[in-house]
Scaffold this motif. Structure first.
Motif, PDB file in Angstrom:
ATOM      1  N   VAL A  93       5.878 -92.148  85.325  1.00  0.00           N
ATOM      2  CA  VAL A  93       7.297 -92.427  85.263  1.00  0.00           C
ATOM      3  C   VAL A  93       7.901 -91.596  84.159  1.00  0.00           C
ATOM      4  N   ALA A  94       7.117 -91.288  82.994  1.00  0.00           N
ATOM      5  CA  ALA A  94       7.496 -90.503  81.971  1.00  0.00           C
ATOM      6  C   ALA A  94       7.554 -88.771  82.519  1.00  0.00           C
ATOM      7  N   LEU A  95       6.987 -88.357  83.313  1.00  0.00           N
ATOM      8  CA  LEU A  95       6.959 -86.952  83.942  1.00  0.00           C
ATOM      9  C   LEU A  95       8.335 -86.937  84.608  1.00  0.00           C
ATOM     10  N   MET A  96       8.452 -88.176  85.717  1.00  0.00           N
ATOM     11  CA  MET A  96       9.469 -87.847  86.674  1.00  0.00           C
ATOM     12  C   MET A  96      11.016 -88.006  86.119  1.00  0.00           C
ATOM     13  N   ALA A  97      10.981 -88.913  85.040  1.00  0.00           N
ATOM     14  CA  ALA A  97      12.098 -89.227  84.513  1.00  0.00           C
ATOM     15  C   ALA A  97      12.630 -87.957  83.755  1.00  0.00           C
ATOM     16  N   SER A  98      11.636 -87.485  82.690  1.00  0.00           N
ATOM     17  CA  SER A  98      11.873 -86.460  81.767  1.00  0.00           C
ATOM     18  C   SER A  98      12.465 -85.197  82.547  1.00  0.00           C
ATOM     19  N   TYR A  99      11.800 -84.879  83.755  1.00  0.00           N
ATOM     20  CA  TYR A  99      11.872 -83.745  84.348  1.00  0.00           C
ATOM     21  C   TYR A  99      13.595 -83.739  85.223  1.00  0.00           C
ATOM     22  N   LEU A 100      13.676 -85.001  85.741  1.00  0.00           N
ATOM     23  CA  LEU A 100      14.956 -85.323  86.617  1.00  0.00           C
ATOM     24  C   LEU A 100      16.193 -85.170  85.491  1.00  0.00           C
ATOM     25  N   LYS A 101      15.826 -85.699  84.139  1.00  0.00           N
ATOM     26  CA  LYS A 101      17.090 -85.504  83.223  1.00  0.00           C
ATOM     27  C   LYS A 101      17.262 -84.275  82.916  1.00  0.00           C
ATOM     28  N   THR A 102      16.331 -82.958  83.069  1.00  0.00           N
ATOM     29  CA  THR A 102      16.447 -81.926  82.615  1.00  0.00           C
ATOM     30  C   THR A 102      17.855 -81.272  83.383  1.00  0.00           C
ATOM     31  N   ASN A 103      18.323 -82.020  84.802  1.00  0.00           N
ATOM     32  CA  ASN A 103      19.123 -81.520  85.383  1.00  0.00           C
ATOM     33  C   ASN A 103      20.418 -82.502  85.753  1.00  0.00           C
ATOM     34  N   TYR A 104      19.948 -84.020  85.506  1.00  0.00           N
ATOM     35  CA  TYR A 104      20.799 -84.877  85.945  1.00  0.00           C
ATOM     36  C   TYR A 104      20.662 -86.064  85.103  1.00  0.00           C
ATOM     37  N   PRO A 105      21.937 -86.607  84.463  1.00  0.00           N
ATOM     38  CA  PRO A 105      21.789 -87.547  83.519  1.00  0.00           C
ATOM     39  C   PRO A 105      21.731 -89.030  83.920  1.00  0.00           C
ATOM     40  N   LEU A 106      22.141 -89.444  85.411  1.00  0.00           N
ATOM     41  CA  LEU A 106      21.815 -90.792  85.533  1.00  0.00           C
ATOM     42  C   LEU A 106      20.522 -91.200  86.285  1.00  0.00           C
ATOM     43  N   VAL A 107      19.715 -90.974  85.259  1.00  0.00           N
ATOM     44  CA  VAL A 107      18.051 -91.389  85.678  1.00  0.00           C
ATOM     45  C   VAL A 107      17.841 -92.522  84.559  1.00  0.00           C
ATOM     46  N   TYR A 108      17.160 -93.556  85.046  1.00  0.00           N
ATOM     47  CA  TYR A 108      16.658 -94.768  84.165  1.00  0.00           C
ATOM     48  C   TYR A 108      15.334 -95.168  84.643  1.00  0.00           C
ATOM     49  N   THR A 109      14.587 -95.563  83.752  1.00  0.00           N
ATOM     50  CA  THR A 109      13.256 -96.109  83.979  1.00  0.00           C
ATOM     51  C   THR A 109      12.933 -97.617  84.127  1.00  0.00           C
ATOM     52  N   TYR A 110      11.864 -98.110  85.086  1.00  0.00           N
ATOM     53  CA  TYR A 110      11.540 -99.255  85.113  1.00  0.00           C
ATOM     54  C   TYR A 110       9.793 -99.628  85.223  1.00  0.00           C
ATOM     55  N   ILE A 111       9.637-100.269  84.365  1.00  0.00           N
ATOM     56  CA  ILE A 111       8.291-100.709  84.264  1.00  0.00           C
ATOM     57  C   ILE A 111       7.889-102.135  84.555  1.00  0.00           C
ATOM     58  N   PRO A 112       7.258-102.642  85.597  1.00  0.00           N
ATOM     59  CA  PRO A 112       7.279-104.182  85.719  1.00  0.00           C
ATOM     60  C   PRO A 112       6.421-104.807  84.550  1.00  0.00           C
TER      61      PRO A 112
END
Length: 570
Positions: A93-112
C-alpha cells in the motif's frame, strides 16, 4: 535432528563449471545445487541486474490495469489503495500510494482492521469506498478469492484491480484486472513474486507509459525487499534482483520510515536476515497490536523527524507484542500437555481471549517446539479464527482444502495460512485435520532436518572462499545460507558453555593438523558432552564473521553436532 547431505552433482558438471568460472569444486557444487550450470547463469546470479526484470506487460491483465488507472486519472476519480495489514500488505500500500501520488493527488489508503474486518477485502472497506465516492479500488496482497465482495462492489459502481500472489480458487473475481501470476492462464515467466512485488510490476508498467524505466523506481525497492524477506518467498529469479537492489537502498539511502526503525541497529551493512528480524516485526506489530494504518503512515512519511516519532510508537507496539507472544505461547504449551496431545501428529489449540494479532507468531513457536503442522485459534466476533504453520516440505494449504467442509473461509501458502470457522465445527475440524495429516504426511518430516550442501575440510575455509560465499546473498528460500559438514573434529580444550544461563556452546576446533577455528552454537550447551575430553565428532555449520574489538575473523556458526559414528542420510 536429521542430517541429509544433498544429492551431489555429477563430477563432469562440477569440473566443467569449475573450468568455466575458474572457481573451486565446492563453489561449483553450490552453484549446481541452485540450478546454475553455465557461465552466463552464474553471471546473472552473482551480478543481479535490473535489466533481468521481466516486461510487466507479460502478466495477464496488466494492460487492463494500466488503462483503468489512466482512465481514473483522466476523469479525476478518487482511487482507494487497499491492502492487507501484514508487512507484505502495508509495504504494498505504501509503495502504490506513494508512487501514484507523485503524479496524481486523489489517492487514499485503506487497511482493514484485523479484529472487526479480518483478512482481505471487506464489505466494510467497500462501503467506506461507496460513502466517500471512490470508484476504483486497487487491492494489494489480497483479493484473489474475494469473488462475492468484488461482485458486490461492481453492483455499486466500484471497479477493482487485484494485485495478489496467493493461489486462486476455482473462480476468479470479476474485476477490471486480476494480476496474479499463479493463475493457470497467466504466462508470466516468474510465479513467486510477493504482493509488494506484484504492486511493483504495476508501477513499473505505469512508469513505462510515462517514458520511465525501472531505474527511475529503484527508491521503492526498500519496501519490496522488506516484503520479500517478511513473506518468506523464494529468493530466486526476479525476487533475487529486487531483494539485491532493495538491500542496497536500505543500506545506502532508505526512506525515512525504515531509516528511523534502523536507528537502533549497530551494523554497517544489513542483510535480508536483519530486515526480517528487525524491520519486519516492527512493521507487523502495528497491524497486530493496533492498526496497520500506523505502518503505512510510517512508510510513506517524508520528514525524518516525524518518522522517528512514528517509529518510536511502533516500537512500543512491538514490545507489547513480545509480551503477549510469550504469555500465549506458555498457555498454549500448557494446554497441549493438559489435553495429553504431546504425541499427536498435529497441534491444534484454542483459547477465546488470545490476541488475534499474535496467534501467527505463537503458531511458529509451537512448530519450533513440537515440529508438526500447527493451528492456533482464537475468537473473532462470532467465529473462530486461526493461523496455520507447517513443517518443511509439507503443504498445509492442501490439508485445509481437504478439510474445507468444516471451514468458513481460508487462504494462504504451502507453509502458512489462515482460516475461520464456526465454533460448533471446531472439534470436528480438529479431528479432520489430525486425520488428514495422519493420512498424508511422511513421518520423517516430523523430525527437523538439516540439509547439508557439501562435506568440506577446515582447510577449505579461507578468506577467499568466504568472499565468494558472501556473493551468494541475499539468502532465503531456495537460496539458503550454505550449510557444510566436517568430520573428525576435536576441540582444542577451550570448549565451554557460555552465556548467562550457560545454554550456548563455544569451542575452538581442529581437524588433524589444520589451523584451529572458533565455533559458536546458540542453544547448544547441552551438546558439550559430545566434544569434551578430546572426543572426535562431526559438525554442521554455516560460516560467518566475528568482529571483536576491531578484529574480524571467520567462525563456524554451528547448527548441530553428532558423535563420529552417528548416521547422516545421503
Amino acid at each position: 535432528m536429521r542430517w541429509t547431505l544433498k544429492s551431489q552433482p555429477e563430477s563432469k558438471k562440477i569440473e566443467a563449471l569449475q573450468n568455466a568460472l575458474q572457481v573451486d569444486a565446492i563453489t561449483a557444487t553450490l552453484l549446481l545445487e541452485r540450478g546454475i550450470e553455465t557461465y552466463d547463469e552464474a553471471k546473472k546470479f552473482f551480478r543481479p541486474s535490473l535489466d533481468d526484470l521481466h516486461d510487466p506487460f507479460l502478466m495477464k491483465d496488466m494492460d487492463k490495469a494500466v488503462a483503468r488507472i489512466e482512465k481514473a486519472m483522466a476523469n479525476q476519480e478518487n482511487i482507494l489503495v487497499f491492502g492487507d495489514y501484514d508487512v507484505d500488505g502495508t509495504t504494498s500500500v505504501a509503495l502504490m500510494a506513494s508512487y501514484l501520488k507523485t503524479n496524481y493527488p486523489l489517492v487514499y489508503t485503506y487497511i482493514p482492521n484485523r479484529y472487526d474486518e479480518g483478512y482481505g477485502i471487506s464489505y466494510k472497506g467497500i462501503n467506506f469506498a461507496l460513502e466517500n465516492d471512490f470508484t476504483l479500488i486497487i487491492a494489494l496482497d489480497c483479493g484473489i478469492k474475494a469473488v462475492d465482495k468484488v461482485a458486490f462492489a461492481k453492483e455499486k459502481g466500484i471497479d477493482f484491480i487485484i494485485c495478489d500472489h496467493h493461489r486462486p480458487g476455482v473462480e476468479v473475481p470479476d474485476a477490471v484486472a486480476v494480476l496474479d501470476a499463479k493463475q493457470d492462464d497467466c504466462s508470466y515467466p516468474y510465479k513467486e513474486l510477493c504482493g509488494c512485488g506484484v504492486g511493483f510490476k504495476l508501477i513499473q508498467a505505469l512508469a513505462s507509459k510515462q517514458g520511465q524505466t525501472v531505474d527511475n523506481l529503484v527508491s521503492y525497492l526498500d519496501l519490496v525487499a522488506t516484503a520479500i524477506g517478511a513473506d518468506i518467498v523464494p529468493i530466486t529469479g526476479e525476487n533475487r534482483v529486487l531483494a539485491y537492489y532493495g538491500l542496497q537502498v536500505i543500506n545506502i539511502n532508505p526512506r525515512p520510515g525504515i531509516k528511523a526503525i534502523l536507528e537502533q541497529v549497530n551494523k554497517t551493512e544489513l542483510t535480508i536476515t536483519d530486515v526480517v528480524f528487525v524491520v519486519a516485526p516492527r512493521i507487523n506489530a502495528a497491524g497486530r497490536m493496533k492498526h496497520g494504518n500506523y505502518a503505512v503512515t510510517l512508510l510513506v512519511e517524508e520528514e525524518y523527524e516525524n518518522a522517528q516519532q512514528y517509529a518510536a510508537e511502533i516500537d512500543d507496539y512491538n514490545s507489547d507484542r513480545r509480551e503477549e507472544d510469550k504469555r500465549i505461547t506458555e498457555e498454549a504449551l500448557k494446554q497441549i500437555v493438559t489435553n495429553k496431545e504431546e504425541n499427536n501428529l498435529t497441534t491444534v489449540v484454542y483459547q477465546e481471549d488470545w490476541h488475534k494479532g499474535v496467534i501467527g507468531i505463537v503458531a511458529s513457536r509451537l512448530t519450533e517446539t513440537y515440529y508438526r503442522p500447527t493451528l492456533v485459534f482464537t475468537r473473532s466476533g462470532d467465529k473462530l479464527a486461526a493461523s496455520a504453520r507447517s513443517v518443511r516440505d509439507f503443504d498445509i494449504y492442501n490439508v485445509l482444502e481437504a478439510c474445507s467442509e468444516h471451514i468458513e473461509q481460508f487462504g494462504g501458502h504451502k507453509y502458512a495460512a489462515g482460516l475461520t470457522l464456526k465454533e460448533e465445527n471446531y472439534e470436528a475440524f480438529k479431528q479432520a485435520f489430525e486425520d488428514e495429516v495422519s493420512k498424508t504426511i511422511d513421518r520423517s518430516l516430523l523430525i527437523p532436518e538439516i540439509k547439508i550442501d557439501a562435506k568440506i575440510d577446515l582447510k577449505d575455509i579461507t578468506s577467499k572462499f568466504y568472499r565468494i560465499l558472501k556473493q551468494f546473498a541475499p539468502f532465503g528460500p531456495e537460496n539458503m545460507t550454505p550449510i557444510f559438514m566436517t568430520e573428525n573434529l576435536t576441540d582444542t580444550g577451550y570448549g565451554k558453555c557460555v552465556g548467562e544461563d550457560k545454554t550456548h556452546l563455544r569451542m575452538t576446533v581442529k581437524q588433524g593438523e589444520s589451523n584451529s577455528i572458533v565455533g559458536i552454537g546458540f542453544g547448544m550447551g547441552d551438546k558439550y558432552g559430545l566434544i569434551s575430553d578430546k572426543k572426535v565428532f562431526k559438525a554442521v555449520y554455516s560460516i560467518d564473521e566475528n568482529e571483536w574489538q576491531g578484529h574480524v575473523s571467520l567462525q563456524l556458526k554451528l547448527r548441530d553436532i553428532k558423535g563420529i559414528d552417528e548416521e547422516v542420510n545421503e
